[in-house]
Design an enzyme around this catalytic site. Sequence first.
Site, short mmCIF file in Angstrom:
data_model
loop_
_atom_site.label_atom_id
_atom_site.label_comp_id
_atom_site.label_asym_id
_atom_site.label_seq_id
_atom_site.Cartn_x
_atom_site.Cartn_y
_atom_site.Cartn_z
N ASP A 62 39.83 31.73 38.94
CA ASP A 62 41.22 32.15 38.81
C ASP A 62 41.89 32.25 40.18
O ASP A 62 41.34 32.87 41.10
CB ASP A 62 41.30 33.52 38.13
CG ASP A 62 40.96 33.43 36.66
OD1 ASP A 62 41.59 32.61 35.97
OD2 ASP A 62 40.05 34.17 36.21
N ASP A 184 41.13 28.10 30.05
CA ASP A 184 41.40 29.54 29.90
C ASP A 184 42.82 29.91 29.46
O ASP A 184 43.02 30.99 28.95
CB ASP A 184 41.04 30.27 31.21
CG ASP A 184 40.88 31.78 31.02
OD1 ASP A 184 40.60 32.19 29.86
OD2 ASP A 184 41.05 32.54 31.97
#
Length: 1084
Positions: A62, A184
Amino acid sequence: MPRESLYWFVVFYIFAYILQDVEMRNIHAPYESPASQCGYLSCHPTKPNMLNVHLIAHTHDDVGWLKTVDQYYYGSETNIQKAGVQYIIDSVVDALLKDPEKRFIYVESAYFFKWWREQTSVVQESVQKLVKEGRLEFIGGAWSMNDEATTHYQSIIDQFSWGLRRLNDTFGECGRPRVGWQIDPFGHSREMASIFAQMGFDGMFFGRLDYQDKDERLMTKNAEMIWHGSANLGKTSDLFTGALYNNYQAPEGFCFDILCTDDPIIDGKHSPDNNVKERVDAFLDYAKTQSKYYRTNNVIITMGGDFTYQAAQVYYKNLDKLIRYSNARQVNGSNINLIYSTPSCYLKSLHESGITWPTKSDDFFPYASDPHAYWTGYFTSRPTLKRYERDGNHFLQVCKQLSAMAPNKSPEFEAHLTFLRETLGIMQHHDAITGTEKQKVALDYAKRMSVGVRACAANTRNVLNQLSVKSETSSRTSEPRADYLLDFKICPLLNITSCPVSESNDRFALTLYNPLAHFTDEYVRVPVSHYNYKVIDNNGAAMNIQILPVPHSVMKIKKKILKAEYELVFFATNLPPMGYRTYYIEKWNSSENFARPNVSPKKTSSLTVIGNEHIKLGFDTNGFLSEVTADGLTQIISQEFLYYEGAKGNNEEFLNRSSGAYIFRPNQNKIHFVATQVDIEVYRGEIVQEVRQKFNDWISQVVRVYRAKSYAEFEWLVGPIPINDNVGKEVITRFTSGIESAGTFYTDSNGREMIKRRRNQRDTWNLKLNEEVSGNYYPVTTKIALEDGTARMAILTDRAQGGSSLQDGAIELMVHRRLLHDDAFGVGEALNETEQGEGLIARGKHFFSFGQSGNRSGISLKATERIAQLENMLPAWQFFSNMKSYNSEEWLTSFKNIGISLALPKPVHLLTLEPWHQNQLLVRFEHIMEKGEDVLYSRPVQINVKSVLSSFDIDDMRETTLDGNAWLNETERLQFVPDSEQEVYNSYATFSRSAKAIHLLSAAKPLLGVKYYDEALPSGQLGAESNRIKRAAYTERPELHKDDQAPGSMAADFTLKSGSDHQQYTIELSPMQIRTFVVTLSHV
Ligand SMILES: [Zn+2]
């Protein structure tokens, strides 16, 4: 290329890059040699008569979430999360270099290039080799893995263009990703599929889809499909798309990472802990089970997760053993074959299977991970960050354009521009713009934006000084000046009427730079400290102005900051396409002819009406909007603010889910009114009429109609949301009309095509809805609308918000939320934004359009909305300059105004104009209408690029894929064949009743497990079986625009006149088409 020359090229290249001056005549860097074995050529062979298990070693990094981008990269703050991206790439590269069998994919260019810059040339050379041999493969490849609900298509395209450009510059063809990897993001947009297709991607895989949809798709073997990405573009927007079986995690028990607690494979022959048989049995069983739900003899199994592979050898050592011991069973008759693979190698195997595939035409919103967890809260979470990102994109486009048109380019331009490009790339990440990051990470994003905007403002100031100063004024030198004649300052707080230059100077200039390639007319509002001003335009003519007091609620925020008590409003007309016009504004000392703006007297017994000849709004005696007249229609339409109370629970089972940053879950679906009586003030002037509403101490609004606009503005201000009752609140605005919309409404997909939504329904399965409010929320990036045979109502937004129509004729948009509990999807904080100790205040605009749905004279309402959407997203950028040293006469003779582009036809938008490689521009043209939106504007349009960009000396132009990094005519995509209608029917008829698994995703973000209990989700009850009758085969296929070009097409109406020598520069655009070009300029 021989080794040693490669080495020198690398050295030269790095040096050149540092200079920001790398010359790339060819799109593909010259690394590619015939020996390149990357991409599909590098795949390990599969075995035709076996189940081939494609093991995907991967890490999900991320770009900010619980930690900031830099904290993740360097691995600091380990108490929050043990995650250090630099170690991941280090250790993966080591592991790959030791063994040519191994494969790894890397996704986020933001991290990769941070790492790359720190490497020695020796390491870089080894990585070049890994990439060239397909052992390290880039996938996705954008600057970040963008969210798909709250992002705007312009920013998605930009951040892919930049990530792919860096990959291309560094690795050439072998660095170009073939496959999208959106594992995601919390739901998937149709526009994203279309964008991937237009960038030349062969396919895309993702992890998260509604649990009911997933169940249905697995049961019917429809989890891999051909997605029609556009209702306008036909096959060019089709994308092969696969929903992964287990999100993006390793199978339970097989996470071998140092972050996990699963056992390694213990193969000591005499070890009492030897577990080879048991582990291999379990893994092969898992693969066999998975294969039952997919169509070919290949399965993809993701072996990784969030920030895995920091010690890659640990994972790889166990994967080696898993592969070795599993495949060793083949001699005893096992027909399962494990290989190191990549998503593109898996896709290649699917393609080679030669079978046909189901199709899909809608999208994957909203995403629900369980019956009470609809991920629709993040459509609105952190409304001010969402708006800031829009501002950032606005300024990025301005900065790109001005940097491209600079007569003299300063060496720092490219670095400044790149910093803002990369910051906007980071902002698109699925835990950035979504508002699902921790508070301090959100602050880090905001800070980056602020620095990025300031950096690019150095470019715009330099360029505007070069452009506007007449040669005699600056005859001394042709060098860019160090000391500028004009400030060209930007004021980031204009949304609360704050700007130091205009507030504290008696004389200043306002320069309006129009980033659109159309002439525009715009109402401009300027913060000022008094009410006596005159404004003259660049021809010396005095402008009509109107002065309004700053609303009380805004003054309350500003008290601490600045002193402007008034807003000066005027109508700036004929702003030139990609050009600017400057206005001289001076405080007037005589008090004659000027008076303080006055509130119109209060009416107590009848309707209060504001408006113009296009649209009139009536407010009842309680101060609420009560009727609207437009287009010859009058309807009762009300608008009010309401709120839901956020559900509060311990999150231990579905039913106890709290509302949070991701999840919108109102308490008992009950709605609360904020006021029964609204205080109003009315201001009427020649330029604008306003009703200012105060609903309560924390909600107010200015409703305004400008003289020449056909729509109204609702500028809302919400906050601080009170929480002294210990209840979180989610605030909505609701417009209620009499339109008989019959459960249907429309929301945009990333700001482009509209998608039809039906209340309590999904297009492809029988929905069982346990959350009737949040389960009907959809992302609204720019627009939500509904209509019947007579009337149409649409709301345009200034940022992404969640929206719905929960009753016929009504539209609601969530504007702000403040919550006191975490929703247990990992962020670990309540979404409780504060500023200076109080709840955060958000302010924004809704543009309200109403009128006849059909039979309208002139252009259609839909087309009007498209143009308004564009003008409100990219209005003229305001630059302020102190004018102490110039009186108005001096100013008039010293400076000039320019426009660099010829005006384009209204339906065409110059989406991109930016400096690309040296002497190159990247240019995109977009047709902004959908088919059928307007009789005239929805037609194909021809333009001549050379004429449009007449102020550039164009040598050559070549069309590329949407991302600008591959020549279009050299790009081929894998073609997949859709199921025939008969097959669609049969695939349902063979539905297997014996399948007993309900493949409910563990929705928790990995690393932070949340406990779920099975809440009544037994097999078959999700409606999978009964769906088969109602589900229609998608036979209706949109075709390319060729059909539309029937004789009599009026495309020629829009054709720009051009000489025949310009033929090669004439292009045509069909509805919703974007065409991208690399334009080469003559050396000066
Ligand atoms: Zn993520």
